[in-house]
Design a protein around this motif. Structure first.
Motif, short mmCIF file in Angstrom:
data_model
loop_
_atom_site.label_atom_id
_atom_site.label_comp_id
_atom_site.label_asym_id
_atom_site.label_seq_id
_atom_site.Cartn_x
_atom_site.Cartn_y
_atom_site.Cartn_z
N GLN A 67 -26.25 3.84 -20.36
CA GLN A 67 -26.68 4.89 -19.44
C GLN A 67 -27.40 6.02 -20.17
N ARG A 68 -27.24 6.06 -21.50
CA ARG A 68 -27.87 7.11 -22.30
C ARG A 68 -28.98 6.54 -23.20
N ASN A 127 -24.90 4.79 -30.61
CA ASN A 127 -24.44 4.90 -29.23
C ASN A 127 -24.67 3.57 -28.50
N ASN A 182 -23.68 3.26 -25.10
CA ASN A 182 -23.66 3.56 -23.67
C ASN A 182 -25.07 3.40 -23.12
#
Length: 271
Positions: free
Chosen positions: A206-207, A202, A204
């Motif tokens: 934000q995660r 991943n 992202n």
């Protein structure tokens, strides 16, 4: 930072340190041998396609000294005062390794078999076997690091043995800060993307989160909300031998588990 200082503030790690000292004592006698350095051009095609070094048909290793070293190590540790019945398990393992002429060969072959991940060997076999293999592979791992182009790998698994990373390290300073991943089995370190989960990949941010651990300056837990995986991270330089050893931060694994996070990398310390 020395190991003695670390153990003074983390005394619950002393049993693991004692077992490690027993391994080092046997290794200092040269009982494990050393891997020969291959002709790297024979491996270059497999490297570019993502085949780990030890999984390549182009690499041939004489593991007879590793097999003999495993027998010696199990015998030596079986007579030491080790925690939680570990000496008895080493004695049992030693007997098993002597049961048939090819038992040591089969034990090491299983550790290196990329297809056996779903059926992990017993914890003691994993710990002792990879302890011997790590010593044996040291010159190979060092030469491999000098030869390979880190930009051509950047994968989330070890370029030497194919394992998922046990730890990470952030080095240098912004804007050119680098992230290195560290194998808990063969002790290889390799480059990886600065902001990406090394398990589900991943990207992202934000995660992706960071969990600070009180009183553990230089160590933290990086985690991914997408897969709930985590990786222990050494945020610094100069204490790699100690702080990337995996066993020295096993309490961070406990802290991560308490928060519902998952360790995807195999651990050698379920002893």
């Amino acid at each position: 930072m020395t190991q003695d200082i670390w153990l003074a503030t983390h005394p619950y790690l002393q049993p693991l340190a004692d077992v490690g000292a027993g391994v080092d004592a046997v290794a200092s006698e040269g009982s494990f041998g050393c891997a020969n350095i291959p002709k790297w051009n024979d491996y270059i095609d497999d490297f570019h396609t993502g085949v780990p070094l030890l999984h390549s048909s182009a690499i041939k290793l004489d593991l007879s000294s590793v097999e003999a070293g495993l027998v010696t190590l199990a015998q030596r540790l079986s007579s030491k005062a080790l925690p939680r019945g570990l000496a008895e398990e080493c004695h049992t393992l030693h007997s098993q390794l002597l049961s048939t002429p090819d038992a040591p060969h089969r034990a090491i072959a299983r550790l290196l078999d990329k297809e056996s991940a779903g059926s992990e060997p017993h914890a003691v076999i994993q710990y002792l076997g990879w302890s011997v293999l790590a010593y044996y592979l040291r010159p190979l791992v060092s030469s491999f690091y000098s030869w390979r182009d880190e930009e051509r790998w950047l994968r989330n698994y070890c370029p030497t043995c194919g394992a998922l990373p046990a730890m990470a390290q952030l080095t240098g300073s912004d804007p050119g800060r680098l992230r290195m991943l560290s194998c808990g089995r063969c002790q290889t370190r390799w480059r990886y993307r600065r902001t990406a989960c090394p398990f589900c990949e991943n990207v992202n941010d934000q995660r992706l989160g960071v969990l600070a651990v009180e009183g553990e300056a230089g160590l933290r837990i990086d985690y991914c909300e997408a897969c709930q995986g985590y990786i222990k991270t050494y945020n610094g330089e100069g204490n790699e031998t100690l702080l990337l050893a995996d066993w020295t931060s096993i309490h961070l694994d406990v802290a991560a588990s308490d928060r519902g996070l998952k360790r995807f990398a195999n651990s050698l310390y379920h002893l």
